[in-house]
Design a protein around this motif. Sequence first.
Motif, PDB file in Angstrom:
ATOM      1  N   ARG A 266       0.684  -1.054  -0.097  1.00 15.58           N
ATOM      2  CA  ARG A 266      -0.194   0.050  -0.004  1.00 15.58           C
ATOM      3  C   ARG A 266       0.747   1.135   0.075  1.00 15.58           C
ATOM      4  O   ARG A 266       1.660   1.197   1.048  1.00 15.58           O
ATOM      5  CB  ARG A 266      -1.141  -0.346   1.062  1.00 15.58           C
ATOM      6  N   LYS A 267       0.352   2.263  -1.303  1.00 11.79           N
ATOM      7  CA  LYS A 267       1.484   3.162  -0.923  1.00 11.79           C
ATOM      8  C   LYS A 267       0.778   4.595  -0.478  1.00 11.79           C
ATOM      9  O   LYS A 267      -0.812   4.684  -0.533  1.00 11.79           O
ATOM     10  CB  LYS A 267       1.935   3.619  -2.581  1.00 11.79           C
ATOM     11  N   GLN A 268       1.232   5.383   0.065  1.00 18.89           N
ATOM     12  CA  GLN A 268       0.580   6.889   0.123  1.00 18.89           C
ATOM     13  C   GLN A 268       1.552   7.418   0.610  1.00 18.89           C
ATOM     14  O   GLN A 268       3.200   7.522   0.705  1.00 18.89           O
ATOM     15  CB  GLN A 268      -0.208   6.398   1.627  1.00 18.89           C
ATOM     16  N   GLY A 270       3.864   8.295  -1.879  1.00 19.10           N
ATOM     17  CA  GLY A 270       4.766   8.171  -2.791  1.00 19.10           C
ATOM     18  C   GLY A 270       5.468   6.851  -2.345  1.00 19.10           C
ATOM     19  O   GLY A 270       6.341   6.658  -2.620  1.00 19.10           O
TER      20      GLY A 270
ATOM     21  N   GLY B 132      -6.971   4.773  -3.730  1.00 24.72           N
ATOM     22  CA  GLY B 132      -5.857   5.018  -3.851  1.00 24.72           C
ATOM     23  C   GLY B 132      -5.270   6.383  -2.374  1.00 24.72           C
ATOM     24  O   GLY B 132      -3.762   6.982  -2.490  1.00 24.72           O
ATOM     25  N   GLY B 134      -6.110   7.522   1.199  1.00 23.88           N
ATOM     26  CA  GLY B 134      -6.661   8.319   1.972  1.00 23.88           C
ATOM     27  C   GLY B 134      -5.885   9.336   3.511  1.00 23.88           C
ATOM     28  O   GLY B 134      -6.496   9.961   3.194  1.00 23.88           O
ATOM     29  N   SER B 135      -5.424   8.331   4.161  1.00 29.05           N
ATOM     30  CA  SER B 135      -4.076   9.402   4.634  1.00 29.05           C
ATOM     31  C   SER B 135      -3.828  10.611   3.966  1.00 29.05           C
ATOM     32  O   SER B 135      -3.271  11.756   4.092  1.00 29.05           O
ATOM     33  CB  SER B 135      -3.460   8.532   5.357  1.00 29.05           C
ATOM     34  N   ASP B 136      -3.355  10.128   2.870  1.00 27.33           N
ATOM     35  CA  ASP B 136      -2.577  11.060   1.814  1.00 27.33           C
ATOM     36  C   ASP B 136      -3.737  11.638   0.598  1.00 27.33           C
ATOM     37  O   ASP B 136      -3.709  11.212  -0.855  1.00 27.33           O
ATOM     38  CB  ASP B 136      -1.394   9.745  -0.084  1.00 27.33           C
ATOM     39  N   SER B 139      -3.115  12.848  -2.692  1.00 32.71           N
ATOM     40  CA  SER B 139      -2.521  12.038  -3.632  1.00 32.71           C
ATOM     41  C   SER B 139      -4.092  11.837  -4.884  1.00 32.71           C
ATOM     42  O   SER B 139      -3.874  10.551  -5.751  1.00 32.71           O
ATOM     43  CB  SER B 139      -2.511  11.249  -3.798  1.00 32.71           C
TER      44      SER B 139
END
Lengths: 380, 398
Positions: A266-268, A270, B132, B134-136, B139
């Motif tokens: 899982r990417k967040q 980057g 893609g 959530g916390s980010d 994006s």
Amino acid sequence: MDFTLNEDQQMLQDTMARLVRGEYDFQTRLEVEETELGFSEAFWNQLGELGLCAVPFPEEMGGFNGSGVDVQSVMTEMGRGLCLEPYRQTVILGGGLIAQAGSESQKNDWLGRIATGELKVAVGLQEPQSHYNLDDVETRAEGSDEGYVINGRKGVLIGGHAADLILVSARTSGDARDREGLSLFAIDPEAEGVERRVYRTMDGAKGCDLFLNNVRVDSDALIGTEGTAGEVIQYQAGRAVAALCAEAIGAMEESVNLTLEYLKTRKQFGVPIGRFQVLQHRMVDMNSELEQARSMAILAANVADDEASVERNRTLSAAKNVIGRSGQFIAEQAIQLHGGIGMTWEYSLSHYAKRLIMINHQLGDDDFHLERYVSLLEAG
Amino acid sequence: MNMNYTADELAFRDEVRSFLEEKLPADIAAKVKSGRRLNRDDHERWQQILSKQGWYATHWPKEYGGVEWSAVQKHIWDEESNRYGAPRVVPFGVSMVAPVIIKFGTGEQRQYYLPRILSGEDWWCQGYSEPGAGSDLASVKTRAVRDGDHYIVNGQKTWTTLGQHANKIFCLVRTNTEVKAQEGISFLLMDMDAPGVTVRPIITLDGEHEVNEVFFDDVKVPVENLVGEEDKGWTYAKYLLTYERTGLAGIGNSKAALEHLKGIASRQRKNGRPLLEDPTFAARVAQIEIDLQAASISNLRIIASVEGGGVPGAESSMLKVRGTEIRQSISDLARRALGPYAQPFPEEELQDGYEGDYLADPHGAAVSPQYFNLRKLSIFGGSNEIQKNIVSKMILGL
């Protein structure tokens, strides 16, 4: 000292693991949960045909004379598959009570059929007021000419909705919460005066409360000597605790694996979220909890069939206490690290989390076993 | 320093209490207290009652129909409304999109949308999270491309709470892919019944349908539905999030839940006595009560320190973390109180008009589902890990 499985034990574990992997994938499990029966008759029959229901019984009863370690292998894989079949109720607890206290004819009647998967058993030891104290029994059995008349209510019999035979504890003498004066009876679920309130459970199983209104049983429904079932129940509940610990390990391992995989993919911001230190440390904690739990599950499996003693009981309470706490930590953190996706019905993780939390509600939570541990220290 | 309410505040509390006693429908309060799920009609009835009283938009300026309650008044309302079993006001319209429209919207937008929120004509939902993002949150990938006097929107939103009831959604959309992630986002108001919008339920682990996925397939949105400037949506999004976080501490809700827990624990038994008198259990309850007291005062202190009735900044993140931890602990204890009876899920007991026997407790059936459902508290509105990052950076300077 040797922590590795011997050849037979390894074979048993491989058999069970292959069976669950092949027959009980997550989609199948979701479908099984939705059925009226609430478990898979076909899978249950396979357990019987492959001899897995015979594991803990003596050879003369058609069993394999398996040890707690063998039971552990079976239960861990059932935990991994989130299997809903009444194995623990029938084979471990039901079969255990009959094997320990039953008469020769009772053993002949029932154990052979349990070992082949023909007979499904549910066990009612708790009541609405009992919390987790198995000595707190208000259900009464009064002696009559032909046998006994039983009145009372037994609570949360997992698998009780589909059982062919139900074992219940009832008081034949003594005061509230005395261990002395408890007796064990076999009940025909279809008998007059037996009512079941059936429900689904939070973790996808099915069960019932059992209402006994002037239920008449013959004297041969009594299992063991009248008034002496208390210690038998304690002993067999201990074996079931070890089985629950093993089952929890399967569910914990899957939860930890799924979460670790998620952190890597899982990417967040980057990068894979596993690059964030706070999540790394949380994952390390989950892994440590799993190791602690695994150690105690192994210990529990190794003492489960020891002779009854304060030390054995204390060890089993210690194990259940650890499993209760680490199970909750892993369940909650696995969801947290996944975020919203960890809360969805269609993803297996949420079902592992539910099972882990509910294991803490079976045969005593971590608080109960901590108190029991203390009282056994005093007794020792 | 004086920690007592003033005479005016006491009078306000009395007013709130008599309003709740007279106007809060008994059936709705009973549902809230037993943890049963509210339906659309329940929410709408309560919204209408509040609106009629003029107490729906508690933090809007008076010129738009708000009340402009002080921090203490809001605190009193939070405590009393929860104590009486009033439902949580669905926040997406009145507490989330409205402050953004008031601060950054055009005069036309304010005139059009605000009265419709007050009257209940519009039910809003939130289009922030994506699979893609959530916390980010920055994006976001949902794309809005300008085409004459419209935007054409394509993409997907997720975790859309109560989206199945909504006719409006406010969305973060990407209008510029050439710049830094935060700089190419716009804040768009959309119709849920526009062609190309599809809602798909997400069933959560407690078996409930509370959240949804929302798909956009070439949805045409008039340019006048843009809030503020194109590509400046991130600023508005963050402004909205501080409003969202303030309510998430949920102190009043935790106080009501603690009383609820004590009720269950006084009816359940252990060793022949009420569970609430059991030393182990009583200590667990007391510990939470103490923590809740501390959080309640912290909440009050921080809210009171904000002048002019605004919202606190990074401090609200601290309150969110503590508040949600406490609320989750209470739900954990309620589940523990039921002992073996935490396992059964007698769903029929949660149906309206159920008159049968209760398996374990009049309020038992909702306990375990609620424990699992409330795992969301530490995830939504910015996960607690993200909130701690905010505290670390904005308050502690780390």
